[in-house]
Design an enzyme around this catalytic site. Structure first.
Site, PDB file in Angstrom:
ATOM      1  N   ARG A 161      -2.209  -2.176  -3.886  1.00 46.55           N
ATOM      2  CA  ARG A 161      -3.331  -1.172  -3.879  1.00 46.55           C
ATOM      3  C   ARG A 161      -3.046   0.061  -4.912  1.00 46.55           C
ATOM      4  O   ARG A 161      -2.069   0.652  -4.718  1.00 46.55           O
ATOM      5  CB  ARG A 161      -3.571  -0.661  -2.396  1.00 46.55           C
ATOM      6  CG  ARG A 161      -4.942   0.378  -2.249  1.00 46.55           C
ATOM      7  CD  ARG A 161      -4.781   1.247  -1.205  1.00 46.55           C
ATOM      8  NE  ARG A 161      -5.861   2.143  -0.885  1.00 46.55           N
ATOM      9  CZ  ARG A 161      -6.052   3.336  -0.713  1.00 46.55           C
ATOM     10  NH1 ARG A 161      -4.566   3.677   0.211  1.00 46.55           N
ATOM     11  NH2 ARG A 161      -6.668   4.194  -0.700  1.00 46.55           N
ATOM     12  N   ASN A 209       0.994  -1.168   0.035  1.00 49.61           N
ATOM     13  CA  ASN A 209      -0.103  -0.069  -0.031  1.00 49.61           C
ATOM     14  C   ASN A 209       0.938   1.283   0.108  1.00 49.61           C
ATOM     15  O   ASN A 209       1.474   1.364   1.029  1.00 49.61           O
ATOM     16  CB  ASN A 209      -0.916  -0.030   1.247  1.00 49.61           C
ATOM     17  CG  ASN A 209      -1.957   1.082   1.329  1.00 49.61           C
ATOM     18  OD1 ASN A 209      -1.833   1.901   0.344  1.00 49.61           O
ATOM     19  ND2 ASN A 209      -3.016   1.096   1.908  1.00 49.61           N
ATOM     20  N   ARG A 228      -9.210  18.009   3.874  1.00 50.62           N
ATOM     21  CA  ARG A 228     -10.028  18.455   2.797  1.00 50.62           C
ATOM     22  C   ARG A 228     -11.195  18.862   3.170  1.00 50.62           C
ATOM     23  O   ARG A 228     -11.787  18.482   4.043  1.00 50.62           O
ATOM     24  CB  ARG A 228     -10.094  17.065   2.108  1.00 50.62           C
ATOM     25  CG  ARG A 228      -8.852  16.451   1.201  1.00 50.62           C
ATOM     26  CD  ARG A 228      -9.022  15.099   0.643  1.00 50.62           C
ATOM     27  NE  ARG A 228      -8.407  14.312   1.404  1.00 50.62           N
ATOM     28  CZ  ARG A 228      -8.365  12.953   0.904  1.00 50.62           C
ATOM     29  NH1 ARG A 228      -8.797  12.485  -0.052  1.00 50.62           N
ATOM     30  NH2 ARG A 228      -7.744  12.159   1.716  1.00 50.62           N
ATOM     31  N   HIS A 267     -11.996   4.639  -1.788  1.00 48.03           N
ATOM     32  CA  HIS A 267     -11.772   3.880  -0.739  1.00 48.03           C
ATOM     33  C   HIS A 267     -12.765   2.583  -0.836  1.00 48.03           C
ATOM     34  O   HIS A 267     -13.217   1.857  -0.169  1.00 48.03           O
ATOM     35  CB  HIS A 267     -12.531   4.678   0.357  1.00 48.03           C
ATOM     36  CG  HIS A 267     -11.882   5.827   1.080  1.00 48.03           C
ATOM     37  ND1 HIS A 267     -12.621   6.834   1.327  1.00 48.03           N
ATOM     38  CD2 HIS A 267     -10.562   5.776   1.322  1.00 48.03           C
ATOM     39  CE1 HIS A 267     -11.736   7.866   1.809  1.00 48.03           C
ATOM     40  NE2 HIS A 267     -10.383   7.320   1.618  1.00 48.03           N
ATOM     41  N   GLU A 303      -8.362  -3.559   4.460  1.00 45.28           N
ATOM     42  CA  GLU A 303      -7.908  -3.667   2.855  1.00 45.28           C
ATOM     43  C   GLU A 303      -7.261  -4.550   2.502  1.00 45.28           C
ATOM     44  O   GLU A 303      -7.103  -5.192   1.566  1.00 45.28           O
ATOM     45  CB  GLU A 303      -7.489  -1.937   2.606  1.00 45.28           C
ATOM     46  CG  GLU A 303      -8.425  -0.798   2.448  1.00 45.28           C
ATOM     47  CD  GLU A 303      -8.202   0.143   3.537  1.00 45.28           C
ATOM     48  OE1 GLU A 303      -8.479   1.074   3.715  1.00 45.28           O
ATOM     49  OE2 GLU A 303      -7.881  -0.514   4.879  1.00 45.28           O
ATOM     50  N   ASP A 357      -6.473  16.247  13.812  1.00 43.63           N
ATOM     51  CA  ASP A 357      -6.622  14.922  14.465  1.00 43.63           C
ATOM     52  C   ASP A 357      -7.921  14.973  15.332  1.00 43.63           C
ATOM     53  O   ASP A 357      -8.039  15.832  16.102  1.00 43.63           O
ATOM     54  CB  ASP A 357      -5.530  15.014  15.431  1.00 43.63           C
ATOM     55  CG  ASP A 357      -5.390  13.751  16.279  1.00 43.63           C
ATOM     56  OD1 ASP A 357      -6.411  13.125  16.355  1.00 43.63           O
ATOM     57  OD2 ASP A 357      -4.418  13.439  16.787  1.00 43.63           O
TER      58      ASP A 357
END
Length: 361
Positions: free
Chosen positions: A58, A7, A204, A147, A346, A245
């Site tokens: 990934r 990944n 974001r 995702h 994942e 956070d």
């Protein structure tokens, strides 16, 4: 089959080896060295682990070309490189990860597994933007979703757990998105052409009025690059609370700090509305799943989201919710919708995709 899962992120290369029953036989993240990953460092890590029989990578973007796990052969890497303009931050890292691991493990079969693939089942009405046809045809302007590996695993785990066919998965981490999964197929999601659309995230913005972006450029005089940098790296929780956070946001919200109260309020407001929208796309909701670092670790977020979704049947037991560790069901007694916390895996989804491809020849 032992599978090495790779990944490649913005600053680290996460490596893990999964055994036949998806047990983790080794796991480590390597940081960038002078802007690249070191083959010798990868070799050193793998030397201490059981030898992998295959590799799963990934890859964030498969476009509309790659809709399922794909063996890395016959020009596939070059076709992935051609998709770089659709994911200029993520695709080069994945390609670099493929390159370095192939140097270390020549001859070991490699398979690319795509975050966008799970969302290729979106109905046309959910995937299409109301923009000029030329944009859609010439530049592939559609809602891709992201995702997908996490949503695929979490939704399958939820169906095995509850038997419910209408599942909303909430992958909440530094990036955040929802997926509406009906009978195992994704029918709606919150991210779109890029991973900037949808929910408020760590740094974001999530969805904003496109007219605002135009106004900032045309009237306020901000350069396109400056606007992009701000929306991707200087917005979200960071812009509202001064920290990306969620643990710190929740702690400060508990003390009544105004900026943290606002940040959590905006985050939860957008998240509640999106869960309801996902449920509407399926005609109802059987199971709500929280996964990812925030989804698994922030009981306060789960509590506040559920508190505003009683009208669709969601309710959590606050005591159970506060005490859950790892995975668990946090549904309130009598709630029509079952609410679960599921570990993000994942790696398991990737390993399964690799085995499926190689078993098929």
């Amino acid at each position: 089959m032992r599978v090495l899962v790779v990944n490649a992120g913005s600053s680290s290369l996460k490596l893990s080896v999964l055994g036949e029953r998806d047990e983790v036989l080794g796991s480590r993240a390597l940081e960038l060295e002078q802007g690249r990953w070191s083959a010798s460092a990868v070799e050193e890590v793998l030397a201490g682990w059981p030898e992998p029989e295959a590799v799963g990578h990934r890859v964030v973007h498969g476009g509309r070309v790659f809709t399922e796990p794909t063996r890395l052969e016959g020009g596939v890497v070059e076709r992935l490189r051609e998709l770089t303009p659709l994911a200029p931050l993520h695709q080069p890292r994945a390609l670099a990860g493929i390159e370095v691991v192939e140097r270390v493990l020549p001859g070991v079969a490699g398979v690319a597994c795509f975050d966008t693939a799970f969302h290729t089942t979106l109905p046309e009405a959910a995937a299409t933007y109301a923009v000029p046809e030329q944009w859609r045809r010439r530049w592939g302007v559609v809602r891709y979703g992201f995702h997908g590996l996490s949503h695929a695993y979490a939704s399958r785990r939820a169906r095995e757990w509850t038997g419910g066919e209408r599942v909303v998965t909430a992958h909440l981490g530094a990036g955040a998105s929802l997926a509406a999964v009906l009978g195992g197929r994704c029918v709606d999601t919150t991210m779109g052409f890029t991973p900037l659309e949808g929910l408020v995230m760590a740094t974001r913005s999530g969805s904003v009025d496109p007219g605002l972006v135009l106004w900032l450029h045309e009237q306020a005089g901000l350069a396109v690059r400056e606007i992009s940098e701000a929306l991707v790296r200087r917005s979200g929780l960071l812009a509202l609370a001064g920290t990306a956070d969620m643990r710190e946001v929740v702690e400060r919200e508990g003390r009544g700090e105004a900026s943290a109260v606002l940040a959590l309020g905006v985050y939860v407001h957008r998240l509640r509305g999106a869960v309801a929208s996902m449920a509407a796309s399926m005609g109802g909701l059987d199971t709500l799943v929280f996964t990812g670092g925030v989804g698994e670790g922030a009981a306060r977020v789960r509590e506040l989201v559920a508190r505003g979704l009683g009208f669709v049947g969601v309710g959590v037991d606050e005591g159970v919710n506060a005490g859950v560790e790892g995975e668990g069901e946090v549904s309130a007694a009598g709630a029509r919708v079952r609410t679960l916390v599921v570990r993000a895996r994942e790696d398991v989804e990737i390993a399964g995709g690799v085995r499926g491809v190689l078993a098929g020849g």
